[in-house]
Design a protein around this motif. Structure first.
Motif, PDB file in Angstrom:
ATOM      1  N   ALA A   7     -78.537  86.119  91.653  1.00  0.00           N
ATOM      2  CA  ALA A   7     -78.349  86.756  90.438  1.00  0.00           C
ATOM      3  C   ALA A   7     -76.901  86.930  90.324  1.00  0.00           C
ATOM      4  N   LYS A   8     -76.106  87.325  91.562  1.00  0.00           N
ATOM      5  CA  LYS A   8     -74.840  87.659  91.235  1.00  0.00           C
ATOM      6  C   LYS A   8     -74.099  86.394  90.930  1.00  0.00           C
ATOM      7  N   GLU A   9     -74.139  85.438  91.486  1.00  0.00           N
ATOM      8  CA  GLU A   9     -73.376  83.997  91.117  1.00  0.00           C
ATOM      9  C   GLU A   9     -73.653  83.679  89.828  1.00  0.00           C
ATOM     10  N   ILE A  10     -74.886  83.468  89.464  1.00  0.00           N
ATOM     11  CA  ILE A  10     -75.238  83.205  88.037  1.00  0.00           C
ATOM     12  C   ILE A  10     -74.488  83.895  87.128  1.00  0.00           C
ATOM     13  N   PHE A  11     -74.542  85.375  87.279  1.00  0.00           N
ATOM     14  CA  PHE A  11     -74.014  86.357  86.326  1.00  0.00           C
ATOM     15  C   PHE A  11     -72.745  86.118  86.063  1.00  0.00           C
ATOM     16  N   GLU A  12     -71.966  86.194  87.275  1.00  0.00           N
ATOM     17  CA  GLU A  12     -70.371  86.003  87.509  1.00  0.00           C
ATOM     18  C   GLU A  12     -69.926  84.633  86.786  1.00  0.00           C
ATOM     19  N   LYS A  13     -70.752  83.579  86.907  1.00  0.00           N
ATOM     20  CA  LYS A  13     -70.525  82.347  86.389  1.00  0.00           C
ATOM     21  C   LYS A  13     -70.300  82.541  84.887  1.00  0.00           C
ATOM     22  N   PHE A  14     -71.223  82.834  84.299  1.00  0.00           N
ATOM     23  CA  PHE A  14     -71.322  83.220  82.857  1.00  0.00           C
ATOM     24  C   PHE A  14     -70.450  84.231  82.361  1.00  0.00           C
ATOM     25  N   PHE A  15     -70.241  85.526  83.048  1.00  0.00           N
ATOM     26  CA  PHE A  15     -70.044  86.737  82.366  1.00  0.00           C
ATOM     27  C   PHE A  15     -68.519  87.239  83.035  1.00  0.00           C
ATOM     28  N   GLY A  16     -68.368  86.709  84.413  1.00  0.00           N
ATOM     29  CA  GLY A  16     -67.152  87.408  85.042  1.00  0.00           C
ATOM     30  C   GLY A  16     -67.818  88.411  86.073  1.00  0.00           C
ATOM     31  N   LYS A  17     -66.698  88.964  86.738  1.00  0.00           N
ATOM     32  CA  LYS A  17     -66.955  89.903  87.840  1.00  0.00           C
ATOM     33  C   LYS A  17     -67.915  91.258  87.516  1.00  0.00           C
ATOM     34  N   THR A  18     -68.840  91.536  88.203  1.00  0.00           N
ATOM     35  CA  THR A  18     -69.808  92.570  87.892  1.00  0.00           C
ATOM     36  C   THR A  18     -69.039  93.924  87.998  1.00  0.00           C
ATOM     37  N   GLU A  19     -68.101  93.682  88.880  1.00  0.00           N
ATOM     38  CA  GLU A  19     -67.159  94.998  89.121  1.00  0.00           C
ATOM     39  C   GLU A  19     -66.263  95.538  87.990  1.00  0.00           C
ATOM     40  N   ASN A  20     -66.278  94.716  87.093  1.00  0.00           N
ATOM     41  CA  ASN A  20     -65.445  95.007  85.840  1.00  0.00           C
ATOM     42  C   ASN A  20     -66.399  95.513  84.806  1.00  0.00           C
TER      43      ASN A  20
END
Length: 253
Positions: A7-20
């Motif tokens: 989930a983290k890989e796909i999300f960050e590919k589309f939207f950027g770092k979750t930490e931000n």
């Protein structure tokens, strides 16, 4: 619970770092669950290509009135090289299904984001019809999607005092929108189904356009994948209702 790696890989590919993300900082538990399901389960099950995923989720969030999510998806779509013309056409195509009042909000939001991202407006015109041929061209599209026999039967069985609806459908709904460039006909009919499923309460129209999609070579599995991808955005009641309609058209009694 932690974010799953997938989930983290796909999300960050589309939207950027979750930490931000401010949202995940303030409501970590909620958004961890949301990202895990949306991208680790729903997205994986649907297995749609990147462009189709952005097109249907933009269409769905527009129909449900989710301006914040729409804006997030729109920025991510541009980041992932989705054509701005296609994004605009999603908004235009929604007009006969969700109404101008709601579309105006999202059109204005889209224009603001395009300007923020230095996308020059107005975009190239995609219209193909004239005032004199829009009704004829629209009816041709109706015939292609639903079958000429069915459209003729519908028109001939309509009481005279309701003929204006058929005229409006041919000239405006199909003549003004389905005939535009920027999206192919199969995609426009799919987006229409997405709007209707996402709206809820339009069971007759969902059934008609579910059949329209089948007529346009969408398989049962294709449509189940679309519904799977939409669940995080529309919730289970609308998704389950759509599946009931799909079952009625594709499963033998």
């Amino acid at each position: 619970m932690q974010l799953t790696q997938k989930a983290k890989e796909i999300f960050e590919k589309f939207f950027g770092k979750t930490e931000n993300l401010t949202l995940i900082q303030n409501d970590k538990e909620y958004f961890t669950n949301r990202i895990n399901f949306t991208f680790g389960e729903s997205f994986v099950k649907a297995n749609l290509d990147k462009e189709k995923y952005f097109l249907i989720t933009l269409a769905s969030t527009l129909a449900v009135g989710g301006k914040i999510e729409f804006g997030i998806l729109l920025k991510a779509a541009i980041k992932n090289e989705i054509d701005p013309i296609k994004i605009k056409e999603i908004i235009y195509q929604a007009t006969p299904y969700i109404g101008f009042a709601r579309v105006l909000d999202f059109l204005s939001l889209c224009n603001d984001i395009f300007k923020e991202l230095n996308i020059t407006l107005p975009l190239k015109s995609q219209g193909t019809t004239t005032k004199s041929n829009r009704k004829t061209k629209g009816k041709e599209i109706q015939n292609m999607i639903f079958g000429e026999v069915n459209i003729t039967k519908m028109i001939e069985s309509t009481p005279k005092d309701k003929n204006f609806i058929n005229d409006f459908l041919s000239a405006n709904c199909f003549g003004d929108y389905y005939t535009r460039n920027g999206l192919d006909l199969k995609t426009r009919e799919l987006l229409t189904l997405v709007y209707l499923i996402s709206l809820g309460g339009a069971d007759n129209q969902v059934k008609a356009h579910m059949q329209g999609n089948i007529n346009m070579s969408q398989s049962r599995e294709d449509l189940l994948d679309i519904i799977a991808a939409l669940i995080p955005y529309i919730g289970y009641p609308k998704a389950l209702n759509a599946i009931v309609v799909l079952d009625s058209l594709t499963l033998k009694a």
